[in-house]
Design a protein around this motif. Sequence first.
Motif, PDB file in Angstrom:
ATOM      1  N   SER A 198       0.828  -1.210   0.000  1.00 34.32           N
ATOM      2  CA  SER A 198       0.000   0.000   0.000  1.00 34.32           C
ATOM      3  C   SER A 198       0.865   1.264   0.000  1.00 34.32           C
ATOM      4  N   GLU A 199       2.167   1.088   0.141  1.00 33.16           N
ATOM      5  CA  GLU A 199       3.080   2.234   0.146  1.00 33.16           C
ATOM      6  C   GLU A 199       3.281   2.756  -1.274  1.00 33.16           C
ATOM      7  N   ARG A 200       3.603   4.020  -1.390  1.00 35.40           N
ATOM      8  CA  ARG A 200       3.873   4.636  -2.686  1.00 35.40           C
ATOM      9  C   ARG A 200       5.236   5.327  -2.632  1.00 35.40           C
ATOM     10  N   PRO A 201       6.314   4.554  -2.795  1.00 40.12           N
ATOM     11  CA  PRO A 201       7.655   5.142  -2.736  1.00 40.12           C
ATOM     12  C   PRO A 201       7.884   6.078  -3.920  1.00 40.12           C
ATOM     13  N   PRO A 202       8.707   7.102  -3.756  1.00 37.64           N
ATOM     14  CA  PRO A 202       9.008   7.998  -4.877  1.00 37.64           C
ATOM     15  C   PRO A 202       9.695   7.230  -6.016  1.00 37.64           C
ATOM     16  N   VAL A 214      20.024   6.703 -15.109  1.00 32.76           N
ATOM     17  CA  VAL A 214      20.078   6.123 -13.762  1.00 32.76           C
ATOM     18  C   VAL A 214      20.919   6.998 -12.839  1.00 32.76           C
ATOM     19  N   LYS A 215      22.029   7.484 -13.341  1.00 37.23           N
ATOM     20  CA  LYS A 215      22.890   8.331 -12.514  1.00 37.23           C
ATOM     21  C   LYS A 215      22.213   9.660 -12.174  1.00 37.23           C
ATOM     22  N   ALA A 216      21.349  10.125 -13.052  1.00 39.48           N
ATOM     23  CA  ALA A 216      20.648  11.383 -12.791  1.00 39.48           C
ATOM     24  C   ALA A 216      19.445  11.193 -11.874  1.00 39.48           C
ATOM     25  N   ALA A 217      18.971   9.948 -11.746  1.00 44.68           N
ATOM     26  CA  ALA A 217      17.768   9.684 -10.937  1.00 44.68           C
ATOM     27  C   ALA A 217      18.047   9.954  -9.466  1.00 44.68           C
ATOM     28  N   GLN A 218      17.108  10.632  -8.802  1.00 51.16           N
ATOM     29  CA  GLN A 218      17.304  10.950  -7.393  1.00 51.16           C
ATOM     30  C   GLN A 218      16.584   9.977  -6.465  1.00 51.16           C
ATOM     31  N   TYR A 219      15.742   9.079  -7.022  1.00 51.16           N
ATOM     32  CA  TYR A 219      14.990   8.156  -6.180  1.00 51.16           C
ATOM     33  C   TYR A 219      15.509   6.726  -6.314  1.00 51.16           C
ATOM     34  N   ASP A 220      15.156   5.916  -5.347  1.00 46.52           N
ATOM     35  CA  ASP A 220      15.708   4.560  -5.234  1.00 46.52           C
ATOM     36  C   ASP A 220      15.184   3.619  -6.303  1.00 46.52           C
TER      37      ASP A 220
END
Length: 377
Positions: free
Chosen positions: A38-42, A121-127
């Motif tokens: 039910s979680e909505r991770p960034p 991928v390197k520019a992505a700030q989320y996990d």
Amino acid sequence: MGIFVLFWIIELVYQFYLFDRPFRFYKKSEKGKTDYSSERPPLSVIVYAQNDAENLIQFMPRILNQDYPQFEVIVVNDDSTDDSKDILASLETQYDNLYHTYVPEGSRNLSHKKLALTLGVKAAQYDIVVFTNANCCPSGNQWLATIARNFVTGTDIVLGYTAMARKKRERLSFWYCSYDKLLFTLRYLSFALIGRPFMGESSNLAYRKALFFENKGFSKYLHLHYGDDDLFINEIANRENTRVELSEAAQMTASYDDNYEAWKELKLQYDFTSKYLHTAAKAIFGLGKVCDYAFNLLFIFLLVWGILYNWLLVIVALVPALSIFTVKAVIYRRAAKILHSPRLFFALPLFSFLQPWVNLYFNIIGSASRKKNFTWR
């Protein structure tokens, strides 16, 4: 006859144990028997674009307007020569969560797509990073939410599905392309569902960014133009960390200028990279191909032999052949229904018989053009 019956039994096992599994999984999920988070991770959505100006105008708003609490969209422009850069600049003024970067000009002896995705991928700030292409459109605004619900504890990879968009007037070749692509999709989805994931498609795929760096990105296959999805997933996926998402809300549709040429290119691409896969699926699908060839050849042999010498053999040959076709038709149409692919009917007997020989043809022409798949040529 004994060998013919043996191959008939093997074909039935293939159909019921493997190819019908996505449909059964879909029905199980629809009945609420699958656990979701039910979680909505960034999320960080990475979109690969190369001369996709029209697609960016048409499809990017569908991605940017997802009903999801926190996400960013990073478009990596791979040396486009059209108006992609200007379109992205305009879109960035409308959407605060849109960013774009580009592959440096003159990058030689490298896979441009692998380099583009690495930059993303390197520019992505989320996990968690979600991948698609600029020519792909989600079915609605719940695409990201449906993908994200699969990231329960222990899950690091989610495999999605992408269909080919139909045009108003399709040639007969499109129906065969759809048929062949659906069977190809059923193979890797079925193996993932039995705990043996070995590939995914970069048009609808998600995984944790940490896996990318732990695996040193695409470093093992930098000498190949392809492999950013199938070979990479083959390296990082296992029974515990991979899930499949087949609901309609999570499906993507890919638009191509020419569906046949796109299908042909993808078929040759995956046929080439399949040689580098480390999985039991290679042996099992190899056995499946042998069974297809053997069953078809034995059927023709028994049919001709029966017509010439004993009509009873014709009946004996037709019964297994008709039964296996019926099973294939039912399983194919069930899968086509949930995956929004042409369900076909009258063309199925022809396509089912032709597919092993079409695959053989592509194996031959693929072997003759292997050099173009390497970055160092």
